[in-house]
Write a protein that holds these residues in place. Structure first.
Motif, short mmCIF file in Angstrom:
data_model
loop_
_atom_site.label_atom_id
_atom_site.label_comp_id
_atom_site.label_asym_id
_atom_site.label_seq_id
_atom_site.Cartn_x
_atom_site.Cartn_y
_atom_site.Cartn_z
N THR A 130 -90.74 -3.79 36.25
CA THR A 130 -92.10 -3.73 36.79
C THR A 130 -92.30 -4.78 37.87
O THR A 130 -92.86 -4.51 38.92
CB THR A 130 -93.14 -3.94 35.66
N ASP A 131 -91.85 -6.01 37.62
CA ASP A 131 -92.07 -7.09 38.56
C ASP A 131 -90.93 -8.10 38.42
O ASP A 131 -90.55 -8.47 37.31
CB ASP A 131 -93.41 -7.79 38.26
N VAL A 132 -90.42 -8.53 39.56
CA VAL A 132 -89.38 -9.56 39.59
C VAL A 132 -89.84 -10.65 40.53
O VAL A 132 -90.19 -10.39 41.68
CB VAL A 132 -88.03 -8.99 40.08
N SER A 133 -89.87 -11.88 40.04
CA SER A 133 -90.27 -13.02 40.85
C SER A 133 -89.17 -14.07 40.78
O SER A 133 -88.72 -14.44 39.70
CB SER A 133 -91.58 -13.60 40.31
N SER A 134 -88.74 -14.54 41.94
CA SER A 134 -87.63 -15.49 42.02
C SER A 134 -88.11 -16.84 42.52
O SER A 134 -88.83 -16.92 43.50
CB SER A 134 -86.55 -14.96 42.95
N SER A 135 -87.68 -17.89 41.85
CA SER A 135 -87.98 -19.26 42.27
C SER A 135 -86.67 -20.00 42.45
O SER A 135 -85.86 -20.07 41.52
CB SER A 135 -88.83 -19.98 41.21
N PHE A 136 -86.47 -20.55 43.64
CA PHE A 136 -85.24 -21.27 43.95
C PHE A 136 -85.43 -22.75 43.63
O PHE A 136 -86.40 -23.36 44.07
CB PHE A 136 -84.87 -21.09 45.43
N ALA A 137 -84.50 -23.31 42.87
CA ALA A 137 -84.55 -24.74 42.56
C ALA A 137 -84.23 -25.52 43.83
O ALA A 137 -83.22 -25.26 44.49
CB ALA A 137 -83.56 -25.07 41.46
N MET A 138 -85.10 -26.45 44.15
CA MET A 138 -84.90 -27.27 45.35
C MET A 138 -83.99 -28.47 45.06
O MET A 138 -83.35 -28.99 45.94
CB MET A 138 -86.25 -27.76 45.88
N GLY A 139 -83.98 -28.89 43.81
CA GLY A 139 -83.14 -30.01 43.40
C GLY A 139 -83.15 -30.12 41.89
O GLY A 139 -84.11 -29.70 41.24
N GLN A 140 -82.09 -30.64 41.36
CA GLN A 140 -81.97 -30.79 39.92
C GLN A 140 -82.32 -32.23 39.54
O GLN A 140 -81.67 -33.16 40.01
CB GLN A 140 -80.54 -30.45 39.49
N ILE A 141 -83.33 -32.39 38.71
CA ILE A 141 -83.79 -33.72 38.32
C ILE A 141 -83.10 -34.16 37.04
O ILE A 141 -82.67 -35.30 36.91
CB ILE A 141 -85.32 -33.71 38.11
N LYS A 142 -83.00 -33.25 36.07
CA LYS A 142 -82.31 -33.54 34.82
C LYS A 142 -81.56 -32.30 34.38
O LYS A 142 -82.07 -31.19 34.46
CB LYS A 142 -83.29 -33.95 33.72
N TYR A 143 -80.34 -32.50 33.92
CA TYR A 143 -79.56 -31.41 33.36
C TYR A 143 -78.68 -31.99 32.27
O TYR A 143 -78.01 -33.01 32.48
CB TYR A 143 -78.68 -30.74 34.41
N THR A 144 -78.72 -31.39 31.11
CA THR A 144 -77.83 -31.81 30.03
C THR A 144 -77.52 -30.61 29.16
O THR A 144 -78.32 -29.68 29.06
CB THR A 144 -78.46 -32.94 29.18
N THR A 145 -76.37 -30.63 28.57
CA THR A 145 -76.04 -29.62 27.56
C THR A 145 -76.23 -30.20 26.16
O THR A 145 -76.10 -29.49 25.18
CB THR A 145 -74.57 -29.15 27.71
N ALA A 146 -76.53 -31.50 26.08
CA ALA A 146 -76.68 -32.17 24.80
C ALA A 146 -78.04 -31.82 24.18
O ALA A 146 -79.07 -31.95 24.82
CB ALA A 146 -76.56 -33.68 24.96
N LEU A 147 -78.00 -31.39 22.93
CA LEU A 147 -79.24 -31.10 22.20
C LEU A 147 -79.74 -32.37 21.52
O LEU A 147 -78.94 -33.21 21.11
CB LEU A 147 -78.99 -30.01 21.15
N PRO A 148 -81.06 -32.50 21.35
CA PRO A 148 -81.58 -33.68 20.65
C PRO A 148 -81.23 -33.62 19.17
O PRO A 148 -81.45 -32.61 18.51
CB PRO A 148 -83.10 -33.58 20.86
N LEU A 149 -80.66 -34.68 18.66
CA LEU A 149 -80.21 -34.70 17.27
C LEU A 149 -81.23 -35.31 16.32
O LEU A 149 -81.05 -35.24 15.11
CB LEU A 149 -78.87 -35.45 17.17
N GLU A 150 -82.30 -35.87 16.85
CA GLU A 150 -83.29 -36.48 15.96
C GLU A 150 -84.02 -35.45 15.11
O GLU A 150 -84.66 -35.80 14.12
CB GLU A 150 -84.29 -37.36 16.73
N PHE A 151 -83.90 -34.17 15.45
CA PHE A 151 -84.56 -33.13 14.68
C PHE A 151 -83.65 -32.53 13.60
O PHE A 151 -84.11 -31.75 12.78
CB PHE A 151 -85.06 -32.01 15.57
N ALA A 152 -82.38 -32.87 13.63
CA ALA A 152 -81.43 -32.34 12.66
C ALA A 152 -81.82 -32.79 11.25
O ALA A 152 -82.14 -33.96 11.04
CB ALA A 152 -80.01 -32.79 12.99
N ILE A 153 -81.79 -31.88 10.33
CA ILE A 153 -82.14 -32.20 8.96
C ILE A 153 -80.98 -32.95 8.30
O ILE A 153 -79.85 -32.48 8.29
CB ILE A 153 -82.47 -30.92 8.17
N VAL A 154 -81.29 -34.14 7.81
CA VAL A 154 -80.26 -34.94 7.16
C VAL A 154 -80.45 -34.85 5.65
O VAL A 154 -81.55 -34.60 5.16
CB VAL A 154 -80.29 -36.43 7.62
N SER A 155 -79.37 -35.04 4.92
CA SER A 155 -79.44 -34.97 3.46
C SER A 155 -80.33 -36.11 2.94
O SER A 155 -80.48 -37.15 3.56
CB SER A 155 -78.04 -35.07 2.87
#
Length: 159
Positions: A130-155
């Motif tokens: 129905t509709d396609v809208s494209s936004s081009f990134a002008m610059g990358q400010i932050k990029y990580t593949t690391a997930l936050p671990l503070e939410f992981a359930i610990v025993s």
């Protein structure tokens, strides 16, 4: 999962090529128990894989485009067809079903605008949107593949 597992995961997210002996040393374990913990987290699906993170500019994929898609089709058959179409495009590196005004969001990486235009034309030739809208990134400010671990359930033993 306990605090040691979280420490192991933090180290692996920084560099998955770190030798198990070094990880063990940093978390206070010998090599074999550390390796067993990593194996268990792989078996449990916590660790889904280990990959190399590439520099997009150095492989000629330096343009990032966020593609917002709306459709009038809201049924399982259409969604499966669309997912199959998108799966065939190597340019699409992330694909989400969304809530709100946008139905789907794609992150597309290409060398330039001409390559994006080619991608766009191929996409709309394969599925009705129905509709396609494209936004081009002008610059990358932050990029990580690391997930936050503070939410992981610990025993309970390690809280």
């Amino acid at each position: 999962m306990d605090k040691i597992d979280r420490k192991i995961l933090a180290l692996l997210q920084k560099d998955a090529t770190t030798p198990v002996a070094e990880i063990g040393r940093k978390v206070g374990l010998s090599t074999t128990p550390c390796w067993r913990r990593i194996q268990k987290m792989e078996e449990d699906g916590i660790i889904k894989g280990r990959v190399a993170v590439l520099d997009p500019a150095k492989i000629n994929a330096g343009v990032t485009v966020f593609v917002s898609i709306r459709t009038n089709e809201h049924n399982d058959a259409w969604m499966r067809k669309f997912a199959g179409v998108v799966e065939d495009f190597t340019e699409v590196v992330e694909f989400y079903r969304m809530s709100g005004e946008v139905d789907y969001l794609l992150r597309v990486v290409v060398p330039d605008i001409a390559a994006y235009d080619s991608f766009y034309k191929k996409l709309i030739s394969k599925i009705n949107l129905t509709d396609v809208s494209s936004s081009f990134a002008m610059g990358q400010i932050k990029y990580t593949t690391a997930l936050p671990l503070e939410f992981a359930i610990v025993s309970d033993d390690d809280k």
